[in-house]
Each structure stands twice: as C-alpha cells, then as structure tokens.
Design a protein around this motif. Structure first.
Motif, PDB file in Angstrom:
ATOM      1  N   GLY A  29       0.819  -1.201   0.000  1.00  0.00           N
ATOM      2  CA  GLY A  29       0.000   0.000   0.000  1.00  0.00           C
ATOM      3  C   GLY A  29       0.854   1.252   0.000  1.00  0.00           C
ATOM      4  O   GLY A  29       2.070   1.207  -0.143  1.00  0.00           O
ATOM      5  N   THR A  30       0.185   2.372   0.158  1.00  0.00           N
ATOM      6  CA  THR A  30       0.852   3.672   0.205  1.00  0.00           C
ATOM      7  C   THR A  30       0.870   4.156   1.641  1.00  0.00           C
ATOM      8  O   THR A  30      -0.167   4.206   2.299  1.00  0.00           O
ATOM      9  N   TRP A  31       2.057   4.495   2.121  1.00  0.00           N
ATOM     10  CA  TRP A  31       2.273   4.913   3.513  1.00  0.00           C
ATOM     11  C   TRP A  31       2.761   6.357   3.543  1.00  0.00           C
ATOM     12  O   TRP A  31       3.721   6.705   2.864  1.00  0.00           O
ATOM     13  N   VAL A  32       2.107   7.175   4.356  1.00  0.00           N
ATOM     14  CA  VAL A  32       2.433   8.600   4.447  1.00  0.00           C
ATOM     15  C   VAL A  32       2.872   8.925   5.878  1.00  0.00           C
ATOM     16  O   VAL A  32       2.221   8.518   6.835  1.00  0.00           O
ATOM     17  N   LEU A  33       3.978   9.667   5.996  1.00  0.00           N
ATOM     18  CA  LEU A  33       4.475  10.085   7.305  1.00  0.00           C
ATOM     19  C   LEU A  33       3.457  11.004   7.969  1.00  0.00           C
ATOM     20  O   LEU A  33       3.036  12.001   7.380  1.00  0.00           O
ATOM     21  N   VAL A  34       3.042  10.648   9.205  1.00  0.00           N
ATOM     22  CA  VAL A  34       2.054  11.462   9.911  1.00  0.00           C
ATOM     23  C   VAL A  34       2.583  12.059  11.209  1.00  0.00           C
ATOM     24  O   VAL A  34       2.024  13.035  11.703  1.00  0.00           O
ATOM     25  N   GLU A  35       3.644  11.481  11.761  1.00  0.00           N
ATOM     26  CA  GLU A  35       4.239  12.074  12.959  1.00  0.00           C
ATOM     27  C   GLU A  35       5.605  11.462  13.226  1.00  0.00           C
ATOM     28  O   GLU A  35       5.930  10.387  12.742  1.00  0.00           O
ATOM     29  N   GLU A  56       7.067  12.595   3.513  1.00  0.00           N
ATOM     30  CA  GLU A  56       7.696  11.311   3.193  1.00  0.00           C
ATOM     31  C   GLU A  56       6.605  10.300   2.875  1.00  0.00           C
ATOM     32  O   GLU A  56       5.556  10.297   3.517  1.00  0.00           O
ATOM     33  N   GLN A  57       6.893   9.440   1.901  1.00  0.00           N
ATOM     34  CA  GLN A  57       5.909   8.445   1.490  1.00  0.00           C
ATOM     35  C   GLN A  57       6.617   7.198   0.965  1.00  0.00           C
ATOM     36  O   GLN A  57       7.657   7.297   0.324  1.00  0.00           O
ATOM     37  N   TYR A  58       6.048   6.046   1.272  1.00  0.00           N
ATOM     38  CA  TYR A  58       6.474   4.774   0.692  1.00  0.00           C
ATOM     39  C   TYR A  58       5.298   4.199  -0.073  1.00  0.00           C
ATOM     40  O   TYR A  58       4.170   4.219   0.425  1.00  0.00           O
ATOM     41  N   VAL A  59       5.559   3.668  -1.252  1.00  0.00           N
ATOM     42  CA  VAL A  59       4.560   2.896  -1.982  1.00  0.00           C
ATOM     43  C   VAL A  59       5.125   1.489  -2.092  1.00  0.00           C
ATOM     44  O   VAL A  59       6.130   1.264  -2.773  1.00  0.00           O
ATOM     45  N   THR A  68       9.696   8.379  -1.399  1.00  0.00           N
ATOM     46  CA  THR A  68       9.798   9.763  -1.858  1.00  0.00           C
ATOM     47  C   THR A  68       9.849  10.672  -0.642  1.00  0.00           C
ATOM     48  O   THR A  68       9.036  10.539   0.267  1.00  0.00           O
ATOM     49  N   CYS A  69      10.818  11.583  -0.637  1.00  0.00           N
ATOM     50  CA  CYS A  69      10.964  12.545   0.453  1.00  0.00           C
ATOM     51  C   CYS A  69      11.059  13.941  -0.145  1.00  0.00           C
ATOM     52  O   CYS A  69      11.823  14.166  -1.089  1.00  0.00           O
ATOM     53  N   GLU A  70      10.262  14.862   0.421  1.00  0.00           N
ATOM     54  CA  GLU A  70      10.320  16.257   0.007  1.00  0.00           C
ATOM     55  C   GLU A  70      10.586  17.120   1.233  1.00  0.00           C
ATOM     56  O   GLU A  70       9.999  16.893   2.289  1.00  0.00           O
ATOM     57  N   ALA A  71      11.470  18.088   1.072  1.00  0.00           N
ATOM     58  CA  ALA A  71      11.795  19.029   2.148  1.00  0.00           C
ATOM     59  C   ALA A  71      12.230  20.348   1.515  1.00  0.00           C
ATOM     60  O   ALA A  71      12.739  20.361   0.394  1.00  0.00           O
ATOM     61  N   LEU A  73      14.751  22.302   1.857  1.00  0.00           N
ATOM     62  CA  LEU A  73      16.156  22.474   1.496  1.00  0.00           C
ATOM     63  C   LEU A  73      16.550  21.687   0.247  1.00  0.00           C
ATOM     64  O   LEU A  73      17.639  21.873  -0.287  1.00  0.00           O
ATOM     65  N   MET A  74      15.668  20.805  -0.219  1.00  0.00           N
ATOM     66  CA  MET A  74      15.950  20.009  -1.413  1.00  0.00           C
ATOM     67  C   MET A  74      15.307  20.670  -2.628  1.00  0.00           C
ATOM     68  O   MET A  74      14.148  21.071  -2.565  1.00  0.00           O
ATOM     69  N   LYS A  75      16.059  20.773  -3.704  1.00  0.00           N
ATOM     70  CA  LYS A  75      15.523  21.406  -4.913  1.00  0.00           C
ATOM     71  C   LYS A  75      14.442  20.546  -5.564  1.00  0.00           C
ATOM     72  O   LYS A  75      13.528  21.065  -6.183  1.00  0.00           O
ATOM     73  N   LYS A  76      14.588  19.236  -5.439  1.00  0.00           N
ATOM     74  CA  LYS A  76      13.586  18.335  -5.987  1.00  0.00           C
ATOM     75  C   LYS A  76      13.439  17.146  -5.038  1.00  0.00           C
ATOM     76  O   LYS A  76      14.317  16.887  -4.208  1.00  0.00           O
ATOM     77  N   PRO A  77      12.334  16.420  -5.140  1.00  0.00           N
ATOM     78  CA  PRO A  77      12.121  15.273  -4.236  1.00  0.00           C
ATOM     79  C   PRO A  77      13.212  14.208  -4.396  1.00  0.00           C
ATOM     80  O   PRO A  77      13.718  13.989  -5.501  1.00  0.00           O
ATOM     81  N   VAL A  78      13.547  13.576  -3.283  1.00  0.00           N
ATOM     82  CA  VAL A  78      14.479  12.453  -3.294  1.00  0.00           C
ATOM     83  C   VAL A  78      13.651  11.187  -3.433  1.00  0.00           C
ATOM     84  O   VAL A  78      12.667  10.998  -2.706  1.00  0.00           O
ATOM     85  N   THR A  79      14.023  10.338  -4.379  1.00  0.00           N
ATOM     86  CA  THR A  79      13.325   9.068  -4.550  1.00  0.00           C
ATOM     87  C   THR A  79      14.332   7.928  -4.501  1.00  0.00           C
ATOM     88  O   THR A  79      15.461   8.067  -4.979  1.00  0.00           O
ATOM     89  N   MET A  80      13.913   6.831  -3.892  1.00  0.00           N
ATOM     90  CA  MET A  80      14.750   5.636  -3.797  1.00  0.00           C
ATOM     91  C   MET A  80      13.856   4.411  -3.928  1.00  0.00           C
ATOM     92  O   MET A  80      12.679   4.458  -3.574  1.00  0.00           O
ATOM     93  N   THR A  81      14.447   3.319  -4.389  1.00  0.00           N
ATOM     94  CA  THR A  81      13.734   2.051  -4.486  1.00  0.00           C
ATOM     95  C   THR A  81      14.424   1.050  -3.574  1.00  0.00           C
ATOM     96  O   THR A  81      15.653   0.925  -3.582  1.00  0.00           O
ATOM     97  N   PHE A  82      13.619   0.342  -2.782  1.00  0.00           N
ATOM     98  CA  PHE A  82      14.137  -0.660  -1.853  1.00  0.00           C
ATOM     99  C   PHE A  82      13.545  -2.026  -2.166  1.00  0.00           C
ATOM    100  O   PHE A  82      12.446  -2.124  -2.715  1.00  0.00           O
ATOM    101  N   THR A  83      14.260  -3.039  -1.749  1.00  0.00           N
ATOM    102  CA  THR A  83      13.737  -4.397  -1.767  1.00  0.00           C
ATOM    103  C   THR A  83      13.113  -4.647  -0.405  1.00  0.00           C
ATOM    104  O   THR A  83      13.719  -4.318   0.624  1.00  0.00           O
ATOM    105  N   VAL A  84      11.900  -5.202  -0.395  1.00  0.00           N
ATOM    106  CA  VAL A  84      11.187  -5.464   0.856  1.00  0.00           C
ATOM    107  C   VAL A  84      11.324  -6.940   1.198  1.00  0.00           C
ATOM    108  O   VAL A  84      11.039  -7.804   0.375  1.00  0.00           O
TER     109      VAL A  84
END
Length: 130
Positions: A29-35, A56-59, A68-71, A73-84
């Motif tokens: 699913g899609t997970w969104v940082l809430v706290e 911050e969000q994980y799909v 995906t992380c947005e802040a 100080l970052m000019k564009k979102p940081v994206t990474m792919t992980f193995t679960v």
C-alpha cells in the motif's frame, strides 16, 4: 425460542464482523508520514510536518518499496527504491544495494513505524496507510 435464535445469530454475525476488520493487511500500500517522535519523546505532529514542508511516502508493491521525500532544502524530491523482505510477523527490512538495511518497519493494521538513528539522535517515524 425464535427470539433467542435470532438474537444468537445477530450476536455471532456482529462478533465475526468486528474481528474480520482486525487482521493485519500486510505491508502493501501507500504509507504517508504522519508524525515523528524525538528521542526525548517530543512529538512532531502531522500539521507541524506540513508547516515545515516535510513529506515522506512509501509505496509498497510486492517485494519493492518506492520512497519519496520532500523538504524545503531540497531542490527536488528524493526518490529511492528498496527491496522489501519480511523478517517476521509484521516486521520487514527495506534493503538497498543488496543487503544494506535502510530501515526495519513494523506494521500493525494501518500503522507502520520504525526508528532511525541511535540514542539521543534517534527518531521514531510513524506512517499511516493512505
């Protein structure tokens, strides 16, 4: 006698309905940082994160997680792919570059948590399923 049977039937149906929603849906699913919680217990709420411009969000789909992380100080979102990789009941490792564990989240229903950092520099991250 009929009333007792009907009452018993309704009780069974209600009990099954209540427990049917309690099962863990897994990590997909899609997970969104809430706290966030700092090491001293200080809470950073969802509205505070929004005010700071932090997102911050994980799909998670199958054995991959797109982060995906947005802040500000970052000019564009940081994206990474992980193995679960599932490591136990409701516990997982998000790995990158082969076997490097980025985070080890724990999932309970629609809540995913993990801790980053150590000691006084640690933070507990709390995500909700979208």
């Amino acid at each position: 006698m009929k009333k007792r049977i009907v009452a018993l039937f309704l009780l069974v149906v209600m009990t099954v309905s209540v427990f049917a929603g309690c099962g863990n849906k897994g990590i997909e699913g899609t997970w969104v940082l809430v706290e966030e919680y700092e090491s001293d217990g200080t809470k950073v709420s969802s509205s505070e994160l929004k005010d700071l411009g932090v997102s911050e969000q994980y799909v998670v789909n199958g054995t991959t997680a797109e982060y995906t992380c947005e802040a500000p100080l970052m000019k564009k979102p940081v994206t990474m792919t992980f193995t679960v990789e599932q490591t136990g009941d409701n516990t997982y490792d998000f790995k990158m570059l082969g076997d490097f564990v980025f985070v080890s989240p724990e999932v309970h229903g629609n809540k995913m948590t993990y801790t980053v950092g150590e000691g006084e520099d640690s933070m507990k991250m709390v995500f909700k399923r979208k």
